[in-house]
Design a protein around this motif. Structure first.
Motif, PDB file in Angstrom:
ATOM      1  N   LEU A   6       0.817  -1.210   0.000  1.00 57.48           N
ATOM      2  CA  LEU A   6       0.000   0.000   0.000  1.00 57.48           C
ATOM      3  C   LEU A   6       0.855   1.267   0.000  1.00 57.48           C
ATOM      4  N   ALA A   7       2.009   1.207   0.633  1.00 56.74           N
ATOM      5  CA  ALA A   7       2.900   2.377   0.638  1.00 56.74           C
ATOM      6  C   ALA A   7       3.418   2.654  -0.770  1.00 56.74           C
ATOM      7  N   ALA A   8       3.791   1.576  -1.497  1.00 55.80           N
ATOM      8  CA  ALA A   8       4.268   1.740  -2.871  1.00 55.80           C
ATOM      9  C   ALA A   8       3.150   2.248  -3.769  1.00 55.80           C
ATOM     10  N   LEU A   9       1.944   1.745  -3.555  1.00 50.08           N
ATOM     11  CA  LEU A   9       0.791   2.222  -4.321  1.00 50.08           C
ATOM     12  C   LEU A   9       0.552   3.706  -4.065  1.00 50.08           C
ATOM     13  N   GLN A  10       0.642   4.111  -2.811  1.00 41.82           N
ATOM     14  CA  GLN A  10       0.442   5.507  -2.461  1.00 41.82           C
ATOM     15  C   GLN A  10       1.478   6.400  -3.136  1.00 41.82           C
ATOM     16  N   GLU A  11       2.726   5.923  -3.177  1.00 38.72           N
ATOM     17  CA  GLU A  11       3.801   6.703  -3.782  1.00 38.72           C
ATOM     18  C   GLU A  11       3.574   6.884  -5.283  1.00 38.72           C
ATOM     19  N   VAL A  12       3.124   5.828  -5.956  1.00 41.33           N
ATOM     20  CA  VAL A  12       2.912   5.892  -7.399  1.00 41.33           C
ATOM     21  C   VAL A  12       1.669   6.709  -7.731  1.00 41.33           C
ATOM     22  N   PHE A  13       0.600   6.506  -6.968  1.00 44.76           N
ATOM     23  CA  PHE A  13      -0.668   7.146  -7.321  1.00 44.76           C
ATOM     24  C   PHE A  13      -0.786   8.565  -6.771  1.00 44.76           C
ATOM     25  N   GLY A  14      -0.197   8.821  -5.613  1.00 43.11           N
ATOM     26  CA  GLY A  14      -0.418  10.107  -4.970  1.00 43.11           C
ATOM     27  C   GLY A  14      -1.603  10.038  -4.022  1.00 43.11           C
ATOM     28  N   ASP A  15      -2.065  11.219  -3.576  1.00 38.18           N
ATOM     29  CA  ASP A  15      -3.091  11.243  -2.528  1.00 38.18           C
ATOM     30  C   ASP A  15      -4.443  11.758  -2.992  1.00 38.18           C
ATOM     31  N   ARG A  16      -4.668  11.844  -4.300  1.00 41.69           N
ATOM     32  CA  ARG A  16      -5.945  12.388  -4.779  1.00 41.69           C
ATOM     33  C   ARG A  16      -7.149  11.592  -4.287  1.00 41.69           C
ATOM     34  N   ALA A  17      -7.025  10.274  -4.275  1.00 41.76           N
ATOM     35  CA  ALA A  17      -8.155   9.438  -3.868  1.00 41.76           C
ATOM     36  C   ALA A  17      -8.279   9.355  -2.353  1.00 41.76           C
ATOM     37  N   GLY A  18      -7.182   9.608  -1.625  1.00 42.54           N
ATOM     38  CA  GLY A  18      -7.161   9.467  -0.181  1.00 42.54           C
ATOM     39  C   GLY A  18      -6.025   8.567   0.250  1.00 42.54           C
ATOM     40  N   ARG A  19      -6.097   8.053   1.477  1.00 42.95           N
ATOM     41  CA  ARG A  19      -5.042   7.186   2.000  1.00 42.95           C
ATOM     42  C   ARG A  19      -5.439   5.722   1.839  1.00 42.95           C
TER      43      ARG A  19
END
Length: 428
Positions: free
Chosen positions: A280-293
């Protein structure tokens, strides 16, 4: 024991698209249909995948008595971005004066609706035969009319009782091998059957050198309300390929977080072994925070991404959906293209079979007519999808500058956004 049954059309493949084909034929013509599926067709056939139904597909399903809005949420806007660059664009339903750009549904739920409709209306009518747990073994007399199809039990499947015993035409015991006579044969079996090439279809494969990672992921905190109200689907381009998030209802058995998404994450081939679970951390880094955490995910399914096509004209036989063209998921057009295949096939049947005529008088020319009718739409969709893979799956200097300029230009000019949005809605 040998039996011989005769129907107008045999559909090889009883997944979502094959069953939808059967329903469309039965609803819009007076023809009889047999469906052959190697797995057991049940009312609870599990399929974890989700699809975004374009407006064209939503309308056609409604014609067949199925309301996709009962199965999933509508997409009110699409946000497109490019990792590491400023290029981005938002496409909204409001800009094209519609309530939604599409509807996201789980394939299991959609398949169950289609199956229920078939059993409710047609399994006792004498117009529908379902062979669950069987395979189409061979087609004899391809040059003669009608086709003779040899059907046998699928040895790898558990042959249990039918969902409804009246779905089979046999009053005593189910035969081990039997023959079906048919005027037309529709392949809706995806890529799996070698019979298509044996009959004369030409198979071609383009390996994109990517793998797709499919899972459901959840966010527990909304970062930007404008990406949730209206409800948003996301497409983010990375150097390895696109990352798409489709908003879905909370999956069965999962906690009700702020929002769940069906995710398709395209990765390089050398990354595939690292996806036994979603980081999930890698996903967050690639996608960013537009959708949320990102806070939760289901177990991922990883598969190679290829363009597989079966092309050509084979008398009395056609290929539909993924059996004709299995696309890269970058634009989410595969299932919608299959629905348009069905719609046009049924339109040809409707327009050429009169009240006093049978399918036999058009069967010899049907394949060529269908292939020509579908040629342009298929070619344009395949070409556009493959071009998107080339343009948006790299970080080559110059190319990324051009695509960012394109996204910014698209966002700035309403006329261009309207054209692009119409395409995203499945309009020809």
């Amino acid at each position: 024991m040998m039996h011989n049954q005769s129907v107008d059309i045999v559909i090889n493949g009883g997944s979502t698209l094959g069953l939808l084909t059967a329903l469309a034929i039965l609803e819009h013509t007076a023809l009889s249909v047999a469906v052959i599926e190697q797995n057991q067709i049940t009312h609870e056939t599990a399929d974890p995948r989700y699809v975004a139904l374009a407006q064209n597909s939503v309308r056609y399903l409604a014609e067949l008595g199925i309301d996709p809005h009962l199965l999933g949420p509508g997409i009110e806007q699409i946000h497109v971005s490019d990792q590491g660059h400023i290029g981005q664009c938002r496409l909204t339903a409001k800009e094209v004066s519609v309530a939604e750009l599409g509807v996201v549904v789980n394939l299991s739920a959609l398949t169950q609706c289609i199956t229920d409709k078939l059993y409710e209306k047609y399994v006792d009518s004498g117009r529908l035969l379902i062979y669950s747990g069987y395979v189409l073994q061979s087609v004899e007399s391809i040059a003669l009319a009608p086709l003779q199809l040899l059907v046998a039990p699928h040895t790898e499947a558990h042959i249990g009782p039918e969902v409804n015993p009246q779905a089979t035409p046999f009053e005593d015991e189910t035969p081990s091998v039997f023959t079906l006579s048919s005027e037309l044969l529709f392949f809706a079996d995806g890529e799996r059957s070698p019979l298509k090439t044996e009959l004369g279809f030409t198979k071609s494969i383009v390996d994109f050198g990517q793998y797709g990672v499919v899972a459901n992921v959840a966010v527990d905190r909304v970062a930007y309300s404008r990406y949730h109200h209206p409800l948003t689907a996301f497409e983010r381009f990375t150097k390895h390929g696109p990352l798409a998030l489709l908003p879905i209802h909370t999956p069965a058995g999962q906690p009700a977080y702020q929002q769940w998404y069906s995710m398709v994450w395209c990765i390089a081939e050398d990354q595939k072994d690292g996806f036994a679970a979603i980081d999930l951390a890698a996903l967050q880094e690639v996608f960013g925070d537009r959708a949320g955490r990102f806070c939760a995910s289901t177990k991922p399914y990883v598969f190679p991404l290829k363009l597989t096509q079966h092309q050509g004209v084979v008398q009395r036989c056609i290929c539909l959906g993924n059996a004709a063209q299995a696309l890269h998921p970058i634009a989410g057009q595969g299932f919608n293209l299959g629905v348009r295949d069905i719609k046009d096939a049924v339109f040809i049947l409707q327009s050429q079979i009169g009240a006093e005529q049978s399918v036999a008088h058009i069967a010899a020319q049907f394949s060529a007519q269908f292939t020509e009718y579908r040629r342009l739409d298929r070619a344009q969709t395949v070409t556009a999808t493959s071009a998107l893979v080339s343009i948006f799956s790299n970080d080559i200097p110059g190319v990324n500058t051009l695509r960012n300029f394109g996204l910014l230009t698209l966002h700035k000019y309403p006329f261009l956004k309207s054209l692009f949005t119409q395409q995203a809605m499945g309009e020809k």
